[in-house]
Design an enzyme around this catalytic site. Structure first.
Site, PDB file in Angstrom:
ATOM      1  N   LYS A  81       0.869  -1.175   0.000  1.00 36.86           N
ATOM      2  CA  LYS A  81       0.000   0.000   0.000  1.00 36.86           C
ATOM      3  C   LYS A  81       0.905   1.224   0.000  1.00 36.86           C
ATOM      4  O   LYS A  81       1.927   1.241   0.712  1.00 36.86           O
ATOM      5  CB  LYS A  81      -0.894  -0.028   1.243  1.00 36.86           C
ATOM      6  CG  LYS A  81      -1.891   1.117   1.326  1.00 36.86           C
ATOM      7  CD  LYS A  81      -2.801   0.987   2.550  1.00 36.86           C
ATOM      8  CE  LYS A  81      -3.851   2.087   2.596  1.00 36.86           C
ATOM      9  NZ  LYS A  81      -4.740   1.971   3.770  1.00 36.86           N
ATOM     10  N   SER A 156      -9.672   2.143   2.736  1.00 39.44           N
ATOM     11  CA  SER A 156      -8.763   2.860   1.858  1.00 39.44           C
ATOM     12  C   SER A 156      -7.743   1.952   1.159  1.00 39.44           C
ATOM     13  O   SER A 156      -7.116   2.388   0.198  1.00 39.44           O
ATOM     14  CB  SER A 156      -8.010   3.925   2.658  1.00 39.44           C
ATOM     15  OG  SER A 156      -7.213   3.310   3.666  1.00 39.44           O
ATOM     16  N   SER A 180     -10.004  -0.182   6.989  1.00 46.19           N
ATOM     17  CA  SER A 180      -9.411  -0.122   5.651  1.00 46.19           C
ATOM     18  C   SER A 180      -8.701  -1.370   5.160  1.00 46.19           C
ATOM     19  O   SER A 180      -8.319  -1.431   3.993  1.00 46.19           O
ATOM     20  CB  SER A 180      -8.451   1.054   5.559  1.00 46.19           C
ATOM     21  OG  SER A 180      -9.184   2.233   5.391  1.00 46.19           O
TER      22      SER A 180
HETATM   23  N1  GLN Z   1     -13.136   4.630   6.024  1.00 45.48           N
HETATM   24  C1  GLN Z   1     -12.578   5.085   7.263  1.00 45.48           C
HETATM   25  C2  GLN Z   1     -12.145   6.520   7.111  1.00 45.48           C
HETATM   26  O1  GLN Z   1     -12.368   7.068   6.087  1.00 45.48           O
HETATM   27  C3  GLN Z   1     -11.431   4.213   7.668  1.00 45.48           C
HETATM   28  C4  GLN Z   1     -10.208   4.460   6.876  1.00 45.48           C
HETATM   29  C5  GLN Z   1      -9.042   3.614   7.311  1.00 45.48           C
HETATM   30  O2  GLN Z   1      -9.220   2.602   7.989  1.00 45.48           O
HETATM   31  N2  GLN Z   1      -7.871   4.061   6.953  1.00 45.48           N
HETATM   32  O3  GLN Z   1     -11.591   7.098   7.983  1.00 45.48           O
END
Ligand code: GLN
Length: 495
Positions: A81, A156, A180
């Site tokens: 990532k 994400s 995410s």
């Molecule tokens: N979707 C959540 C956010 O937008 C979690 C994102 C994540 O786990 N990095 O914060």
């Protein structure tokens, strides 16, 4: 080869049926062929990848096949990532702010996997600074879901999920601040694990919300995740929240039968919020677990309804502080024109950050401000404590907790991007785990509407990774949802 488990790849490498260079080349070719339709990779560098593969071949050649001194991961390709700093490679965090940033050092996770001999195929697309649930906030454009390119892959870590689902890489790293790793794993039909907070070092992992961020593995199966976690986890003095615990073999319990296992089903997770197709697949998975000898008990997480509001105070608060370093001086983008220092800061940040990131910085700054700190930030921290206490009580009645990972299967592009609250609710089942610091994973358990994958979530007790992996692996021995792959990636002729 492209459908092989990491264990099978290791065996093929050890038996010299394939070399690390051949394996890397196979996946680089697939990336060239399929990535244009998916946009899962932001950066590839064949020269660097092949150099690493040659080194792995050298290691494999020096020590005999199956030599205990070398990692079972040696010579196996993976991708990172783009939130993990990689020395000499671009690390963008999905942002314009860091679009040209080349890290001078490797993240702990990257270092660990490289020293195990894993070969980096490239850097994977993600929501800007890991803020999002659909990959639509990436500066590099959205990632497509390989099961249906009109749908999001989740976020994400959407690039990681799409790349594995399309078999462009056998495995990938991800990070999970509020879901995410688990949510994109669910939406793309994969297995992903968010470890207990502190089990995997955050050193070199670009910070979003430091008290919630945790890196973890994404792959096709629980068995693969266990192997990856063995290399990723471990104490690192460079992360002040890294836990100083003896090394564990996360594969050690995979084969244990599940007879007598107590699965807690939080009644709050089985209410109205879950779509009917997700419910059907999750119920079928629970029936399978009962066949394997597990029993299910109802438990309650009474404060879980407060997890999304508490998260959207705490995460933006931490993000507003973490992202203050992107000021046009020390890192990243600088506005080309400005009259003075103040304008240089404001223009660099105005031009360098996207809309969602700005929204979080504004919310975070607001909830931390003098007049509102007690009303928002302090309240959210108290709720966080209550949520953790709910889990302590629930784990007195069960060994693991199960439920859906996501309330729906993958949704269409644009379906939620205009309404941030709708997007935030995509993580309704995953966020409480991060607030409590608990480990959680998602594994494929069937298909729902439009033949899109459904994910089953397992939440473990603190340090319960080996147990969760055991529970997931036994299910994957009895079912083959995890072995399904989307049609966009037709099986290549076996090598
Ligand atoms: N979707 C959540 C956010 O937008 C979690 C994102 C994540 O786990 N990095 O914060």
């Amino acid at each position: 080869m492209i459908n092989s488990s990491l264990k099978q790849l290791a065996a093929a490498l050890a038996a010299k049926k394939v070399s690390a260079v051949e394996l890397a080349t196979l996946f680089l070719d697939r990336i060239e062929k399929f990535n244009p339709a998916l946009n899962a990779f932001i950066t590839t560098d064949h020269g660097k990848t092949l150099a690493q593969a040659r080194m792995a071949d050298e290691t494999l050649g020096k020590v005999g096949a199956g030599d205990a001194a070398i990692s079972p991961l040696c010579g196996i390709p993976l991708a990172h990532k783009d939130i993990f700093c990689t020395k000499g490679w671009r690390t963008t965090c999905g942002s314009k702010m860091l679009a040209n940033f080349v890290s001078p050092y490797d993240a702990h996770v990257v270092e660990q996997l490289a020293s195990a001999g894993m070969v980096t195929l490239g850097k994977l697309n993600m929501d800007e600074f890991a803020m999002g649930s659909s990959n639509e906030t990436s500066y590099f454009g959205p990632v497509k879901n390989p099961w249906d390119v009109s749908c999001v892959p989740g976020g994400s870590s959407g690039g990681s999920a799409a790349a594995i689902a399309a078999r462009l890489t056998p495995a990938a790293t991800g990070t999970d601040t509020g879901g995410s790793i688990r949510q994109p794993a669910a939406l793309c039909g994969l297995t992903g694990l968010k470890p207990t907070y502190g089990a995997v070092s955050r050193y070199g992992m670009i910070a979003f919300a430091s008290s919630l961020d945790q890196g973890g593995p994404m792959a096709k199966s629980a068995e693969d995740c266990a192997l990856l976690l063995n290399a990723m986890a471990g104490f690192d003095p460079r992360d002040s929240t890294s836990l100083e615990r003896p090394r564990e073999d996360y594969s050690r319990d995979l084969a244990k039968p599940l007879a007598g296992l107590k699965i807690g089903l939080p009644k709050e997770f089985f209410g109205d919020g879950m779509d009917a197709d997700v419910r059907t697949a999750v119920d079928a998975a629970l029936a399978e677990y009962r066949k394997l000898g597990a029993v299910t008990v109802e438990v309650s997480l009474p404060n879980s309804g407060l997890s999304v509001p508490a998260y959207y105070v705490i995460a933006p608060a931490e993000a507003s502080s973490n992202l203050s370093r992107f000021d046009g001086v020390r890192y990243g983008y600088r506005a080309p024109e400005y009259a003075d220092l103040a304008e240089m800061y404001s223009r660099s940040r105005a031009q360098g950050f996207g809309a969602e990131v700005k929204r979080r910085i504004l919310i975070g700054t607001y909830v931390l401000s003098h007049g509102y700190y007690d009303a928002y930030y302090l309240q959210a921290q108290k709720i966080r404590r209550l949520i953790a206490a709910d889990f302590v009580a629930a784990f007195r009645q069960c060994d693991v907790i199960m439920g859906p990972t996501s309330p729906s299967v993958a949704f269409a592009f644009g379906a939620k991007s205009a309404d941030p609250v709708q997007m935030y609710l995509a993580d309704i089942y995953t966020i409480s785990t991060n607030l409590a610091g608990l480990p959680g994973m998602s594994l494929p358990c069937g298909f729902g509407n439009n033949a899109m994958p459904v994910g089953l979530q397992i939440i473990g007790n603190w340090f319960g990774e080996a147990k969760m992996l055991n529970v997931a692996h036994q299910y994957q021995q009895a079912t083959d949802w995890h072995a399904q792959m989307p049609a966009i990636a037709p099986a290549a002729p076996a090598k």
